[in-house]
Design a protein around this motif. Structure first.
Motif, mmCIF file in Angstrom:
data_model
loop_
_atom_site.group_PDB
_atom_site.id
_atom_site.type_symbol
_atom_site.label_atom_id
_atom_site.label_comp_id
_atom_site.label_asym_id
_atom_site.label_seq_id
_atom_site.Cartn_x
_atom_site.Cartn_y
_atom_site.Cartn_z
ATOM 1 N N VAL A 109 19.909 3.094 1.768
ATOM 2 C CA VAL A 109 18.992 3.577 2.951
ATOM 3 C C VAL A 109 18.191 4.897 2.233
ATOM 4 N N ALA A 110 16.956 5.132 2.480
ATOM 5 C CA ALA A 110 16.200 6.374 1.697
ATOM 6 C C ALA A 110 14.886 6.534 2.569
ATOM 7 N N PHE A 111 14.740 7.985 2.236
ATOM 8 C CA PHE A 111 13.496 8.453 3.073
ATOM 9 C C PHE A 111 12.449 7.945 1.923
ATOM 10 N N ALA A 112 12.464 7.874 0.498
ATOM 11 C CA ALA A 112 11.510 7.726 -0.172
ATOM 12 C C ALA A 112 12.182 6.642 -1.494
ATOM 13 N N PRO A 113 11.089 5.700 -1.877
ATOM 14 C CA PRO A 113 11.660 4.742 -2.703
ATOM 15 C C PRO A 113 12.577 5.131 -3.920
ATOM 16 N N VAL A 124 16.601 -0.218 2.325
ATOM 17 C CA VAL A 124 15.779 0.195 3.550
ATOM 18 C C VAL A 124 15.454 1.659 3.438
ATOM 19 N N LEU A 125 13.957 1.646 3.676
ATOM 20 C CA LEU A 125 13.209 2.826 3.686
ATOM 21 C C LEU A 125 13.103 3.297 5.129
ATOM 22 N N ARG A 133 7.314 4.344 14.649
ATOM 23 C CA ARG A 133 7.764 3.000 14.902
ATOM 24 C C ARG A 133 7.941 2.056 13.600
ATOM 25 N N ARG A 134 7.393 2.593 12.569
ATOM 26 C CA ARG A 134 7.386 1.765 11.055
ATOM 27 C C ARG A 134 7.235 2.619 10.036
ATOM 28 N N TRP A 135 7.502 2.210 8.866
ATOM 29 C CA TRP A 135 7.068 2.918 7.561
ATOM 30 C C TRP A 135 5.826 2.966 7.521
ATOM 31 N N PRO A 136 5.326 4.291 7.045
ATOM 32 C CA PRO A 136 3.934 4.432 6.920
ATOM 33 C C PRO A 136 3.301 3.747 5.793
ATOM 34 N N GLY A 137 2.315 2.833 5.670
ATOM 35 C CA GLY A 137 1.809 2.211 4.581
ATOM 36 C C GLY A 137 2.733 0.993 4.481
ATOM 37 N N ALA A 138 2.396 0.455 3.108
ATOM 38 C CA ALA A 138 2.946 -0.761 2.577
ATOM 39 C C ALA A 138 4.255 -0.676 1.912
ATOM 40 N N LEU A 144 13.456 -3.428 3.582
ATOM 41 C CA LEU A 144 13.117 -3.385 4.865
ATOM 42 C C LEU A 144 12.680 -2.200 5.543
ATOM 43 N N ASP A 145 12.300 -2.192 6.838
ATOM 44 C CA ASP A 145 11.659 -1.017 7.602
ATOM 45 C C ASP A 145 12.873 -0.531 8.136
ATOM 46 N N GLY A 146 13.131 1.100 8.201
ATOM 47 C CA GLY A 146 14.271 1.446 8.847
ATOM 48 C C GLY A 146 14.004 1.583 10.341
#
Length: 269
Positions: A109-113, A124-125, A133-138, A144-146
């Motif tokens: 699990v991370a804040f950045a790829p 998970v990002l 409410r969701r990850w910004p962008g693609a 997964l979206d954290g």
């Protein structure tokens, strides 16, 4: 067994985590430049139960002892929500210094790829924004979206019981020979503010734990839960002049003392 965490287990670590009954006061207050995030016990409980549901669903090949969950979130309030979810499923939170070589983990699990563990079964990002409410962008493929992938899971989770000798934290210090250090569930429950493990020794070095809710907190709420203290955390670049979190004068009131600042109380959407 009840779905209520407070009544589900006698596990020493799980007993310190917030429950749905902890709705009348803040459990965690987070400060960063231009940001103040306050989570009540009920909200923090919802986050950790939803995260636990995601971990149980996605970590299908994890060992019976629980998943190893690599957290590259630095010093942040979201780190604590993920730790709570990890501990509810009996897993261990894995923290590493930037130059460490981390062994195989089940989930990363991370804040950045670039912070994700390349060999993790599940990646998970997590967005940094408190009300995202969701990850910004693609998202990268299969990641997964954290937030968006966490929210559909239930607000309750039946935990444990778990072996108190099992690892709750695995820390890679980043110094030769870089042998991971483990902290057991019982050891963490006995001294939550004890050994400096976790994100404070990694990318978020310099964080200051101003106050924490642990075995020494006053217990005067019916049902035996601790009352009268909350956790306060800040980013290293935040001023050291922080408000004090004092015991409530009576049930249901705002914390006595303290200073309100810009930010928002965060509730799962």
């Amino acid at each position: 067994m009840s779905n209520s965490l407070a009544n589900s287990v006698a596990d020493s670590l799980a007993a310190l985590l917030p429950s749905a009954a902890d709705a009348d006061r803040p459990w965690l207050v987070w400060y960063a430049p231009g940001e103040r995030v306050e989570l009540t016990g009920r909200v923090l409980h919802m986050w950790q139960c939803k995260i636990a549901g995601l971990l149980m669903t996605e970590a299908s090949s994890a060992a019976p002892a629980g998943p190893l969950v690599h957290l590259d979130l630095g010093v942040h309030w979201r780190t604590l929500t993920w730790c709570g979810g990890v501990w509810l499923v009996g897993g261990a939170a894995v923290f590493a210094a930037p130059d460490s070589v981390v062994d195989q983990v089940d989930i990363s699990v991370a804040f950045a790829p670039e912070g994700l563990h390349a060999d993790a079964e599940v990646q998970v990002l997590v967005p940094r924004e408190p009300l995202a409410r969701r990850w910004p962008g693609a998202l990268p493929p299969l990641v997964l979206d954290g937030v968006a992938d966490v929210m559909p899971h239930p607000d309750s989770f039946t935990a444990g019981p778990f072996n108190g000798a099992a690892a709750a934290i695995v820390q890679y210090p980043g110094q030769a020979p870089d042998v991971p250090v483990q902290v057991s569930r019982d050891a963490l429950a006995a001294d939550p503010a004890g050994p400096r493990t976790g994100p404070a020794r990694g990318r978020g070095a310099g964080a200051r734990n101003v106050g924490s809710r642990g075995p020494g907190a006053r217990r005067n709420r019916p049902g035996g839960g601790p009352r009268g203290a909350c956790g306060v955390a800040r980013r290293p670049d935040r001023s050291t002049r922080l408000p004090r979190c004092r015991r409530r004068a009576h049930a249901g009131g705002r914390p006595a003392g303290g200073r309100r600042s810009a930010g928002a109380a965060v509730t799962p959407q």
